[in-house]
Motif scaffolding. Structure first.
Motif, short mmCIF file in Angstrom:
data_model
loop_
_atom_site.label_atom_id
_atom_site.label_comp_id
_atom_site.label_asym_id
_atom_site.label_seq_id
_atom_site.Cartn_x
_atom_site.Cartn_y
_atom_site.Cartn_z
N THR A 1 0.84 -1.20 0.00
CA THR A 1 0.00 0.00 0.00
C THR A 1 0.87 1.25 0.00
O THR A 1 0.59 2.22 -0.71
CB THR A 1 -0.94 0.01 1.22
N ALA A 2 1.94 1.22 0.79
CA ALA A 2 2.89 2.34 0.78
C ALA A 2 3.56 2.48 -0.57
O ALA A 2 3.77 3.60 -1.07
CB ALA A 2 3.93 2.15 1.88
N ALA A 3 3.91 1.35 -1.19
CA ALA A 3 4.51 1.40 -2.52
C ALA A 3 3.55 2.02 -3.53
O ALA A 3 3.97 2.75 -4.44
CB ALA A 3 4.91 -0.01 -2.97
N SER A 4 2.25 1.76 -3.37
CA SER A 4 1.26 2.37 -4.24
C SER A 4 1.26 3.89 -4.09
O SER A 4 1.10 4.63 -5.07
CB SER A 4 -0.14 1.83 -3.93
N ILE A 5 1.43 4.36 -2.85
CA ILE A 5 1.52 5.81 -2.62
C ILE A 5 2.71 6.39 -3.37
O ILE A 5 2.61 7.43 -4.03
CB ILE A 5 1.63 6.10 -1.11
N HIS A 6 3.86 5.72 -3.27
CA HIS A 6 5.06 6.19 -3.96
C HIS A 6 4.84 6.25 -5.46
O HIS A 6 5.20 7.23 -6.12
CB HIS A 6 6.24 5.27 -3.64
N PHE B 1 3.44 0.39 6.64
CA PHE B 1 2.95 1.45 5.76
C PHE B 1 3.65 2.78 6.04
O PHE B 1 4.19 3.42 5.14
CB PHE B 1 1.43 1.60 5.94
N VAL B 2 3.62 3.20 7.30
CA VAL B 2 4.18 4.52 7.65
C VAL B 2 5.68 4.56 7.40
O VAL B 2 6.20 5.53 6.82
CB VAL B 2 3.86 4.85 9.13
N ALA B 3 6.39 3.50 7.80
CA ALA B 3 7.85 3.48 7.61
C ALA B 3 8.20 3.50 6.12
O ALA B 3 9.15 4.19 5.71
CB ALA B 3 8.45 2.24 8.28
N SER B 4 7.45 2.76 5.31
CA SER B 4 7.76 2.71 3.87
C SER B 4 7.42 4.02 3.17
O SER B 4 8.11 4.42 2.23
CB SER B 4 6.99 1.56 3.22
N TYR C 1 14.40 1.14 3.21
CA TYR C 1 14.50 1.24 4.67
C TYR C 1 13.17 0.89 5.35
O TYR C 1 13.16 0.34 6.45
CB TYR C 1 14.93 2.65 5.08
N GLY C 2 12.07 1.23 4.72
CA GLY C 2 10.77 0.90 5.29
C GLY C 2 10.57 -0.59 5.43
O GLY C 2 10.03 -1.06 6.44
N PRO D 1 14.78 9.03 2.41
CA PRO D 1 13.68 9.30 3.35
C PRO D 1 12.91 10.55 2.98
O PRO D 1 13.48 11.55 2.50
CB PRO D 1 14.41 9.45 4.70
N LEU D 2 11.60 10.50 3.17
CA LEU D 2 10.67 11.60 2.90
C LEU D 2 10.60 11.97 1.43
O LEU D 2 10.10 13.04 1.07
CB LEU D 2 11.04 12.84 3.73
#
Length: 600
Positions: free
Chosen positions: A183-188, A444-447, A454-455, A208-209
């Protein structure tokens, strides 16, 4: 034990009665149980294990090359059209996207470190003041050599890991972790496509960020949005979403799914070419596509010692990304993934392709989702997408030069919709398991904040810590029986009644060095205090005997003079192992006795 089940009449419940003697460990091992005699020696078993036969050779080949299993029985009528549409759509989307961002950034960082600009300044032969100029050709050639050698090492490492069966590490990628990570990868991916959808030109961020920086850059430059790009992109996005919705609603009535991605590519390319969107309206298109293949060359092996550590990092990150996404599709479509086979496949691809001057490969979320959502069923779709890219590189690249970038961004964003639905996991996991919800949220948050590499590391570390936490802080309870049922539950339930003079202590974890102190402390708090108060008033207690039975996994402690509480039963139903530290802790359960005997 001899169970007996009988039914008094058709209306009554089934009854289950057990009646057997009470056994101890010594009796079980000496009289009741005997190990089977091994009919073969160790040498014969080794010979049998390494013996070669036609059946064994065939099984090995089929495991190494799974295509030989499914290709002969490939259902042409059911799968071929879907695979063709999926392969063509994925191949077209692949053209302007390049390799996976995390891997490309890792390799790019190594290449710049090993071949910095400072190494390639030369004297300007035409300059009057002997000025220095940057030899970009020599620099880029050296960086390509570094990337090629790194890819070779990555392939060798992944291949070695696969042959040594290191794919078992995939078991630590739990489903909540994978779904939070993807899900985090989808955000990216979605954030990276916004600038193409809006026609905004911003720099690429990494580390990061990076997702936040990229989104902020797009929003900060929103005033320079290209109107024609936005209109075309939104039309493509809406049309493709409607087509996919129609395919889903009428999938039983439609003989074949509508190839939405192919429609978008063909129509948008035609409109772009016919209206000259690139020259007249400044709409970004794919543009010039380099043609031709480089001849195979041998990597510069002298660079290997400098790149060994980096190659391990790239190999592990590449495999982690690939196995995470493959597990998502495996869970969705009901098949299993062999981590060792994935390592072997990645290793062979990287090693062989490195001789043709390529980057290290791994999965791509956007293209994988396009292939899956367009109906891809087998590796035939992947083969066709590769053929499309090859044909474009070799011969027909000019056909796709007018293809707008915003149309491809719309295709990718629409195919990410299914991944965004994984946010529903939060409410489901809240009801099922708070710890698994924590794993999902941390992944999710870390990725999102730290980047996918790193996530993923943070998420795996946190997931392993939850395992330690669960064994260090397990549930414990005093059990009572439900009259007339033979069932035992926590005495917190009103129906659970304790046996007179008996305490049943339940512990739901292995007893080992990390939680042995907790076990003793909890036992003293819940069981020992009332017992100790009785023991201090009695002088008859001189010994406590502990009998352990593996079959029942219970310990009964009894002694004279216990008064109203004469027995303690330690319920070990959920205790899968006890180490030496745990065993010593068990002996300290009753410190007020003069002797403790443990029969194992």
């Amino acid at each position: 034990p001899v169970p007996a089940m009988e039914e008094e009449d058709s209306e009554s419940q089934l009854m289950y009665r057990i009646e057997r003697p009470v056994y101890d460990e010594a009796f079980l091992r000496s009289q009741l149980l005997h190990h089977r005699l091994k009919s073969t020696t160790l040498w014969k078993r080794l010979l049998k294990h390494f013996q070669c036969s036609s059946e064994k050779a065939k099984a090995t080949v089929l495991n190494f090359l799974p295509i030989l299993k499914w290709l002969p029985s490939y259902p042409v009528k059911q799968y071929l059209f879907s695979d063709v549409v999926s392969g063509l759509s994925t191949g077209v989307v692949q053209l302007p996207q390049g390799t996976f961002a995390v891997i490309s950034l890792m390799i790019g960082g190594v290449a710049m470190r090993e071949a910095p600009d400072s190494m390639f300044y030369i004297l300007d032969a035409n300059g009057t003041n002997s000025s220095l100029i940057l030899d970009k050709t020599a620099r880029d050639t050296r960086r390509v050599q570094v990337a090629v050698v790194l890819t070779t090492l990555v392939g060798l490492i992944q291949l070695a890991f696969g042959l040594l069966r290191f794919g078992f590490v995939a078991i630590y990628l739990t489903e909540p972790l994978i779904r939070g990570f993807t899900t985090a990868a989808s955000i990216h991916v979605c954030v990276s496509q916004l600038k193409y959808l809006l026609g905004v030109r911003t720099r690429r961020f990494s580390g990061p960020l990076s997702a936040i920086y990229s989104f902020t850059a797009v929003v900060g430059d929103i005033t320079s949005t290209n109107v024609a790009t936005v209109i075309l992109g939104l039309v493509c996005l809406i049309v493709l979403y409607v087509i996919k919705d129609l395919n889903e609603r009428f999938k039983k009535k439609l003989p074949i799914p509508i190839p939405g991605e192919m429609v978008i590519v063909i129509v948008s390319t035609g409109i772009s070419y016919g209206l000259s969107l690139s020259s007249d309206y400044n709409v970004d298109v794919i543009g010039n596509i380099p043609t031709g293949l480089l001849p195979p060359t041998i990597p510069e092996f002298s660079l290997m010692p400098h790149l060994l550590a980096d190659s391990f990092a790239v190999a592990i990150v590449g495999f982690s990304m690939g196995i995470s996404l493959s597990k998502i599709f495996a869970l969705k479509h009901g098949y299993s993934v062999d981590g060792n086979q994935e390592l072997i496949a990645l290793g062979l691809c990287n090693f062989i392709s490195s001789f043709f001057q390529t980057f290290a490969i791994t999965c791509s979320m956007s293209r994988s989702l396009v292939q899956e959502s367009t109906g891809g069923k087998t590796q035939i779709a992947g083969l066709l997408s590769s053929i499309v890219v090859l044909l474009v590189i070799v011969a027909i690249g000019f056909v796709f030069q007018p293809l707008p970038q915003t149309a491809l961004a719309a295709i990718i964003i629409v195919n990410l919709v299914g991944m965004f639905k994984q946010f529903k996991d939060i409410s489901v996991l809240w009801r099922i398991s708070k710890i698994e919800l924590a794993i999902w949220l941390v992944a999710f948050v870390a990725s999102v904040l730290l980047g996918l590499d790193y996530g993923l590391l943070v998420a795996i570390t946190f997931a392993l810590m939850t395992v330690i936490y669960r064994t260090q802080s397990p549930e414990s309870a005093i059990l009572g029986h439900i009259p007339g049922t033979g069932l035992h539950f926590d005495v917190e339930y009103e129906e659970a009644v304790e046996y007179e003079g008996i305490k049943i202590f339940h512990f739901s974890s292995p007893i080992y060095f990390a939680n042995s102190d907790l076990y003793v402390t909890t036992l003293k708090e819940k069981v020992i205090p009332p017992l100790v108060s009785l023991l201090t008033k009695s002088s008859l207690v001189t010994a406590v005997k502990i009998n352990v039975t593996k079959q029942t996994r219970t310990i009964t402690i009894w002694g004279e003079g216990f008064g109203p509480v004469h027995s303690i039963i330690l319920d070990w139903t959920l205790v899968c192992f006890i180490d030496s530290v745990g065993a010593k802790a068990i002996k300290q359960v009753q410190p007020h006795t003069q002797e403790c005997i443990c029969d194992r």
